[in-house]
Design a protein around this motif. Structure first.
Motif, PDB file in Angstrom:
ATOM      1  N   ALA A  46      54.785  56.901  36.307  1.00  0.00           N
ATOM      2  CA  ALA A  46      54.609  56.655  34.873  1.00  0.00           C
ATOM      3  C   ALA A  46      53.160  56.371  34.538  1.00  0.00           C
ATOM      4  O   ALA A  46      52.715  56.555  33.395  1.00  0.00           O
ATOM      5  N   ILE A  76      47.833  56.663  31.751  1.00  0.00           N
ATOM      6  CA  ILE A  76      49.222  56.507  31.341  1.00  0.00           C
ATOM      7  C   ILE A  76      49.853  57.886  31.172  1.00  0.00           C
ATOM      8  O   ILE A  76      49.351  58.714  30.403  1.00  0.00           O
ATOM      9  N   TYR A  77      50.985  58.121  31.863  1.00  0.00           N
ATOM     10  CA  TYR A  77      51.655  59.417  31.784  1.00  0.00           C
ATOM     11  C   TYR A  77      52.967  59.375  30.998  1.00  0.00           C
ATOM     12  O   TYR A  77      53.349  60.364  30.387  1.00  0.00           O
ATOM     13  N   LYS A  78      53.683  58.254  31.062  1.00  0.00           N
ATOM     14  CA  LYS A  78      55.015  58.184  30.457  1.00  0.00           C
ATOM     15  C   LYS A  78      55.171  56.876  29.692  1.00  0.00           C
ATOM     16  O   LYS A  78      54.369  55.944  29.848  1.00  0.00           O
ATOM     17  N   ASN A  79      56.236  56.812  28.891  1.00  0.00           N
ATOM     18  CA  ASN A  79      56.491  55.604  28.106  1.00  0.00           C
ATOM     19  C   ASN A  79      56.600  54.360  28.985  1.00  0.00           C
ATOM     20  O   ASN A  79      56.154  53.282  28.594  1.00  0.00           O
ATOM     21  N   GLU A  80      57.212  54.512  30.178  1.00  0.00           N
ATOM     22  CA  GLU A  80      57.352  53.361  31.064  1.00  0.00           C
ATOM     23  C   GLU A  80      55.995  52.822  31.510  1.00  0.00           C
ATOM     24  O   GLU A  80      55.884  51.674  31.941  1.00  0.00           O
ATOM     25  N   LEU A  82      53.435  52.367  29.563  1.00  0.00           N
ATOM     26  CA  LEU A  82      52.735  51.683  28.472  1.00  0.00           C
ATOM     27  C   LEU A  82      52.550  50.194  28.746  1.00  0.00           C
ATOM     28  O   LEU A  82      51.641  49.562  28.192  1.00  0.00           O
ATOM     29  N   LYS A  83      53.406  49.629  29.599  1.00  0.00           N
ATOM     30  CA  LYS A  83      53.265  48.206  29.917  1.00  0.00           C
ATOM     31  C   LYS A  83      51.973  47.898  30.673  1.00  0.00           C
ATOM     32  O   LYS A  83      51.583  46.728  30.786  1.00  0.00           O
ATOM     33  N   ASN A 109      41.526  57.879  24.082  1.00  0.00           N
ATOM     34  CA  ASN A 109      42.562  58.806  23.640  1.00  0.00           C
ATOM     35  C   ASN A 109      41.919  60.117  23.213  1.00  0.00           C
ATOM     36  O   ASN A 109      40.723  60.164  22.880  1.00  0.00           O
ATOM     37  N   LYS A 145      48.765  54.605  24.278  1.00  0.00           N
ATOM     38  CA  LYS A 145      49.895  55.514  24.077  1.00  0.00           C
ATOM     39  C   LYS A 145      50.002  56.434  25.287  1.00  0.00           C
ATOM     40  O   LYS A 145      49.125  56.411  26.184  1.00  0.00           O
ATOM     41  N   VAL A 146      51.050  57.197  25.348  1.00  0.00           N
ATOM     42  CA  VAL A 146      51.199  58.157  26.444  1.00  0.00           C
ATOM     43  C   VAL A 146      50.013  59.121  26.408  1.00  0.00           C
ATOM     44  O   VAL A 146      49.691  59.693  25.366  1.00  0.00           O
TER      45      VAL A 146
END
Length: 650
Positions: A46, A76-80, A82-83, A109, A145-146
């Protein structure tokens, strides 16, 4: 972390000494970096740490101080993933002598084909003082963001000669590149503790500068480190994470500096024991009694046996002082203050307990240890110990006590304490020795299940569950602060939407008795009707459906924490319109060395079915090469529990 100041280093004030780590050069964030959709080494990741570079340097310029600098870049690659925007840096802060500054922190970004750069502002940073030794810096990177890349850099400045911070080469996400450089003046000898199952490349050299001493430079590099994956029944992932930690072993100052100085710190448990009992936040606090004498006299008044006195004092400490959830081997505010305020760290609570028991003429000693989540101590090390408990010695027996958990009892330590062994400390003769903390008594869960099935396949039943020892402790911990309505809702979800009523929970605070749960239920989803036949599992919603051991291979020992046994007594009354066509065959499964056993017995009598199942694991700790055996054993248990009783209409 230990911080030492030496008067004999004052002569070095005029020296300006700074060493620079030879770090790998990384380019600025590019459009190609931001367009990258997955990590080539692990497409499931992620997020990934693109690089994490740290260095520790010692400075002798207008005073002695130590700096640690760390720079990190994460994709960051995935929503998971984002943490990863939320970061926490824990650091040794001593007596307000440390300063952590966060610099050059940005989120990148891609917006309309161009790179947008957002700076971390002051409102996104928070400082938190944990205790007098440790602090945290928390911050949240902005506009994440992703697809984002975040980058942050910090410097920790500490007065005096500080121990290099522990460095993890592996994290919960993959790390493409990790580098850690320490450049230590030759006066200081640090013991190095390397952990993990993969090892970084190490380069060492003696470096000289335009000063009259040299330094030992160590550069650790690990590339393409896989993420640390949570595995079931592991004492602590810290034991198997690739990391390096330092502990000051000795100081050897040449005679040309104020006559020189040599001091040895942690070469043996004997020297550690001596240091512990010289520490004012340990020994001085341990011998204080005046603040509690009148209260303890009242607590033990009329009691004649040592067992009763131990129980009474232990219960009194648990009710008097609440644990602040900070582990320590030394006091923060002090035992008297913790007693008066009703809250303290683990050392304050258990040193207070030891002092009270000694006051009652009960032979009691401190045991220093490392908790499960802190990892195993492989060699004599004060730095790696984080907790102190009590042990009562009588009739060649050791009775361990830890008053930080209101649900623990004498001989039943909190589960996080079950980390192989501790170190019993005696001031007399500076003697210490290992004591085994692994439970020997089997903890049991007994399930009595009685059900009646009607002709529509609806089940009315009652379940009563008894928990003893550590299974009772776990259940009491689970239910201590939970809302009952929410808990029952979670039970109904867990039990395949069964409707629960008449719930009762017994012996919540009577720790000498088993914890008991009982309830009635209506289950509409446990019987499958096909034509004129009914199919059901004898355990209903209690049957295991998923093997906890899912990995192909195991890299860590299997640590259940304590030996255990689950037993089920089941009585089923079937509809009068049906008869038993078939039941699962009885079976006994036994692993090698009798580590695990499973017994399944079932019998019928007219419209009654009785089943007894017992699952027992007698060894709480198994080596990793036992993984295939225990994985296969659990799968066979699951398969057997899934077998159906078949009823046919008369």
């Amino acid at each position: 972390m230990m911080k030492i100041k030496f008067f004999f280093l004052v002569t070095l004030i005029a020296i300006n000494y700074i060493s620079q780590a030879q770090t790998k050069e990384f380019k600025k964030v590019s459009v190609a970096d931001l367009n990258e959709k997955f990590y080539s080494k692990d497409s499931s990741a992620a997020a990934v740490v693109l690089f994490r570079i740290g260095s520790v340097d010692y400075h002798f310029n207008s005073g002695i101080y130590t700096t640690t600098t760390v720079k990190t870049r994460i994709k960051i690659y995935k929503n998971e993933g984002l943490k990863q925007a939320d970061q926490v840096i824990s650091y040794y802060s001593g007596s307000n002598s440390s300063l952590l500054s966060l610099n050059n922190s940005y989120t990148y970004n891609l917006v309309d084909g161009a790179i947008e750069k957002t700076k971390l502002q002051a409102e996104g940073k928070f400082n938190e003082r944990i205790n007098k030794y440790w602090s945290k810096k928390k911050f949240t990177m902005p506009n994440v963001k992703v697809g984002s890349i975040i980058e942050f850099e910090y410097e920790l400045r500490q007065e005096g000669v500080a121990t290099p911070p522990k460095w993890d080469f592996q994290l919960r996400i993959p790390v493409a590149y990790s580098e850690y450089t320490t450049t230590v003046p030759e006066f200081f000898n640090f013991k190095k503790n390397q952990r993990g199952l993969i090892f970084p490349k190490l380069t060492e050299e003696l470096v000289t500068n335009n000063v009259n001493f040299s330094s030992n430079k160590s550069v650790y590099i690990l590339e393409n480190a896989p993420a640390i994956v949570e595995e079931p029944f592991v004492s602590s992932l810290a034991n198997y994470t690739s990391s390096i930690s330092y502990e000051l072993a000795s100081v050897n100052i040449p005679p040309i500096y104020s006559g020189g100085h040599y001091q040895n710190f942690t070469n043996s448990w004997e020297s550690i024991t001596k240091r512990v009992f010289k520490a004012t936040d340990f020994q001085d606090e341990l011998v204080k009694t005046k603040y509690f004498e009148a209260d303890v006299n009242n607590v033990i008044k009329g009691l004649t046996s040592n067992k009763d006195k131990v129980n009474a004092i232990f219960d009194y400490v648990k009710s008097k002082v609440k644990w602040n959830e900070v582990y320590a081997i030394g006091c923060d505010q002090g035992v008297k203050e913790a007693y008066e305020k009703g809250i303290g760290n683990s050392a304050e609570i258990n040193l207070m307990l030891i002092s009270m028991l000694r006051y009652a003429d009960i032979a009691t000693s401190p045991v220093l240890m490392s908790t499960r989540d802190n990892g195993i101590v492989f060699f004599p090390s004060l730095m790696n110990l984080n907790h102190v408990i009590a042990v009562v010695e009588a009739d060649n027996q050791l009775l361990f006590l830890d008053a930080t958990n209101p649900n623990s009892s004498p001989g039943l330590l909190p589960i996080n304490d079950l980390n192989y062994s501790g170190r019993l400390m005696r001031k007399e003769g500076n003697v210490s020795y290992d004591v085994d903390l692994t439970p020997k008594t089997i903890s049991r869960e007994l399930n009595n299940l009685s059900v009646v099935i009607d002709e529509q396949g609806i089940i009315q039943g009652k379940l009563r569950k008894h928990y003893t020892d550590y299974l009772a402790l776990k259940k009491r911990d689970e239910l201590m602060n939970i809302n009952q309505e929410e808990y029952l809702q979670s039970l109904e979800n867990e039990f395949n939407s069964a409707e629960i009523s008449e719930y009762n929970y017994e012996n919540a605070k009577d720790l000498e008795k088993p914890a008991i749960q009982s309830f009635a239920f209506t289950a509409k989803n446990e019987v499958e009707i096909i034509n004129d036949k009914m199919y059901l599992s004898p355990l209903l919603f209690l049957s295991k459906t998923k093997n906890p051991f899912q990995q192909e291979t195991r890299t860590c020992p299997i640590d259940f924490g304590f030996p255990f046994e689950y037993k089920y007594n089941i009585n089923i009354e079937i509809p009068e319109q049906y008869k038993v066509e078939s039941t699962p065959a009885p079976v006994t499964l036994v692993t090698g060395d009798n580590v695990g056993t499973f017994k399944y017995l079932i019998s019928t009598n007219e419209n009654k079915i009785q089943a007894q199942l017992t699952l027992n694991v007698s060894s709480p700790i198994l080596p990793e090469d036992y993984y295939e055996i225990i994985k296969d054993f659990y799968q066979k248990v699951i398969d057997k529990e899934a077998e159906k009783i078949v009823l046919t209409k008369i």
